[in-house]
Write an enzyme that holds these catalytic residues in place. Sequence first.
Site, PDB file in Angstrom:
ATOM      1  N   ASP A 133      -8.076   9.972   6.917  1.00  0.00           N
ATOM      2  CA  ASP A 133      -8.031   9.264   5.643  1.00  0.00           C
ATOM      3  C   ASP A 133      -9.425   9.365   5.024  1.00  0.00           C
ATOM      4  OD1 ASP A 133      -8.163   7.465   3.587  1.00  0.00           O
ATOM      5  OD2 ASP A 133      -7.373   5.752   4.725  1.00  0.00           O
ATOM      6  N   GLN A 144     -12.549   7.357   1.129  1.00  0.00           N
ATOM      7  CA  GLN A 144     -13.898   6.862   0.805  1.00  0.00           C
ATOM      8  C   GLN A 144     -14.986   7.915   0.996  1.00  0.00           C
ATOM      9  OE1 GLN A 144     -14.418   4.211  -0.791  1.00  0.00           O
ATOM     10  NE2 GLN A 144     -12.582   2.978  -0.436  1.00  0.00           N
ATOM     11  N   CYS A 188      -7.421  -4.786   2.221  1.00  0.00           N
ATOM     12  CA  CYS A 188      -6.300  -4.068   2.832  1.00  0.00           C
ATOM     13  C   CYS A 188      -6.649  -3.578   4.231  1.00  0.00           C
ATOM     14  CB  CYS A 188      -5.827  -2.899   1.963  1.00  0.00           C
ATOM     15  SG  CYS A 188      -5.221  -3.425   0.372  1.00  0.00           S
ATOM     16  N   HIS A 210      -7.520   1.140   6.834  1.00  0.00           N
ATOM     17  CA  HIS A 210      -6.865   0.582   5.643  1.00  0.00           C
ATOM     18  C   HIS A 210      -5.366   0.527   5.962  1.00  0.00           C
ATOM     19  CE1 HIS A 210      -5.238   0.575   1.525  1.00  0.00           C
ATOM     20  NE2 HIS A 210      -6.442   0.227   1.106  1.00  0.00           N
ATOM     21  N   LYS A 247     -10.423   7.414  -7.229  1.00  0.00           N
ATOM     22  CA  LYS A 247     -11.706   6.961  -6.677  1.00  0.00           C
ATOM     23  C   LYS A 247     -12.794   8.013  -6.877  1.00  0.00           C
ATOM     24  CE  LYS A 247      -9.517   4.435  -2.844  1.00  0.00           C
ATOM     25  NZ  LYS A 247      -9.494   3.017  -3.179  1.00  0.00           N
TER      26      LYS A 247
HETATM   27  N1  7TS Z   1      -7.569   4.459   2.573  1.00  0.00           N
HETATM   28  C1  7TS Z   1      -8.779   3.947   2.323  1.00  0.00           C
HETATM   29  C2  7TS Z   1      -9.905   4.122   3.300  1.00  0.00           C
HETATM   30  C3  7TS Z   1      -8.986   3.252   1.124  1.00  0.00           C
HETATM   31  O1  7TS Z   1     -10.188   2.744   0.866  1.00  0.00           O
HETATM   32  C4  7TS Z   1      -7.902   3.096   0.217  1.00  0.00           C
HETATM   33  C5  7TS Z   1      -8.026   2.285  -1.040  1.00  0.00           C
HETATM   34  C6  7TS Z   1      -6.676   3.686   0.532  1.00  0.00           C
HETATM   35  C7  7TS Z   1      -6.548   4.350   1.729  1.00  0.00           C
HETATM   36  C8  7TS Z   1      -5.503   3.632  -0.393  1.00  0.00           C
HETATM   37  O2  7TS Z   1      -5.760   4.375  -1.522  1.00  0.00           O
HETATM   38  P1  7TS Z   1      -4.722   4.384  -2.754  1.00  0.00           P
HETATM   39  O3  7TS Z   1      -5.437   5.155  -3.803  1.00  0.00           O
HETATM   40  O4  7TS Z   1      -3.486   5.026  -2.288  1.00  0.00           O
HETATM   41  O5  7TS Z   1      -4.517   2.938  -3.114  1.00  0.00           O
HETATM   42  N2  7TS Z   1      -8.985   1.297  -0.954  1.00  0.00           N
HETATM   43  C9  7TS Z   1      -9.165   0.263  -1.796  1.00  0.00           C
HETATM   44  C10 7TS Z   1     -10.203  -0.627  -1.640  1.00  0.00           C
HETATM   45  O6  7TS Z   1     -11.051  -0.561  -0.743  1.00  0.00           O
HETATM   46  N3  7TS Z   1     -10.123  -1.555  -2.611  1.00  0.00           N
HETATM   47  O7  7TS Z   1      -9.059  -1.270  -3.379  1.00  0.00           O
HETATM   48  C11 7TS Z   1      -8.456  -0.148  -2.875  1.00  0.00           C
END
Ligand code: 7TS
Length: 407
Positions: free
Chosen positions: A199, A202, A365, A122, A225
């Site tokens: 990271d 997920q 992303c 990501h 999430k």
């Molecule tokens: N890393 C991974 C693997 C992610 O899926 C996401 C967000 C992030 C980092 C960033 O997380 P945040 O909470 O700081 O935004 N992923 C997604 C997605 O898959 N669709 O919208 C956000």
Amino acid sequence: MAIDVQGIRRDFPILERRAGEKPLLYLDSAATSHKPAPVIEAVASFYRESNANVHRALYRLAAEATELYEAARGKVATLLGARSEEIVFVRGTTEALNLAAHTVGEARLGAGDTVVVTEMEHHANLVPWQQTARRHGARLEAVPVTDSGELGLSAYERLLSSGAKVVALAHASNLLGTINPIPELAQAAHRAGALLVVDAAQTVPHMPVSVRELGADMLAFSGHKMLGPTGIGVLWARGDLLEELPPFMTGGEMIGEVWLDKATWADPPRRFEAGTPPFAQAVGLGVAVDYLAELGLVDVRAHDVELVERVLEGLSRREHVTVYGPREPSARAGLVSFNVAGVHPHDVATLLDQEGIAIRAGHHCAQPLVRRLGVPATCRASFYVYNTTEEVDAFLWALDEAWRLLK
Ligand code: 7TS
């Protein structure tokens, strides 16, 4: 034991709303999850009854707010099999990874060093490392993704031996779903003298994650999430590593002592929590952790795998559909990316939306990965505790309708 999905659904007020004429069928939990009533209520009642800034004042209300904030830290620590002092509250995965990249860069990176990332990151776990590598004159190298959507392990070993000081990679890809073999990757990184930053955006929401079993040095995830509020996330790091790292942001209670021309730093985790922290959100996250622990993350994971298996099976019977990532449901997080032959993913998503079905279409992303797959974008359906097998079937039916209209 299987989770009681119908009982769980009754806890989620948003599932009562409609999407236009249809009931809402939400398949975008990888982007953000919905919130159960106990989490919503915890945040509301914090503001109603316990609101005061934390770690500042001596009056009773502030002490109570601080206790609730620290109790949430304890719950997160228990969830991960970590110590409370190793839990840094941040605003989300992105901030956690920026903190990691910035501070590890300051403490450990110099000219000629290598930072290893992967082609499936990501942007939140790629761009901060690009910036850090640039700032310190280090090289950034990426482990390639194989055609089956997994990491190229021989390339990984090779990159480790080129002066790697830090490896930053996803526990599970938010596009491919691939779950990476972190314990093995961590051992190899450590043999090469590199830190491993994971990271886990997920995975922590969806399966038991023990930081010690993974063997990671740092790990990041977001509250939103995992049934929790927005604006709260976690960076876990080994205690001795946190001790070594300089602050990321400065100001507020992260100090030891301040003079006009200099300052010293508080011990971790406060050193990394500059400014007023998102304390109401942390309290909400604590309740989300309770909710998931009550369901049991082993059973939460089994439910994801059951839904993914059903989707993969359905999609593989449709010749016009290409699925990305591992074929084996147990090798994946609770999401499936796919494309429909000759149809732009945005058109698929738009038609599904007319049936009340929310999926995500785009680059997720992860632009380098989408480029590697050779497509402009993908559709993605992602699942969580409130999704049912009937919803999977309704999704497959709607996809057939979309294909009839668009082919
Ligand atoms: N890393 C991974 C693997 C992610 O899926 C996401 C967000 C992030 C980092 C960033 O997380 P945040 O909470 O700081 O935004 N992923 C997604 C997605 O898959 N669709 O919208 C956000």
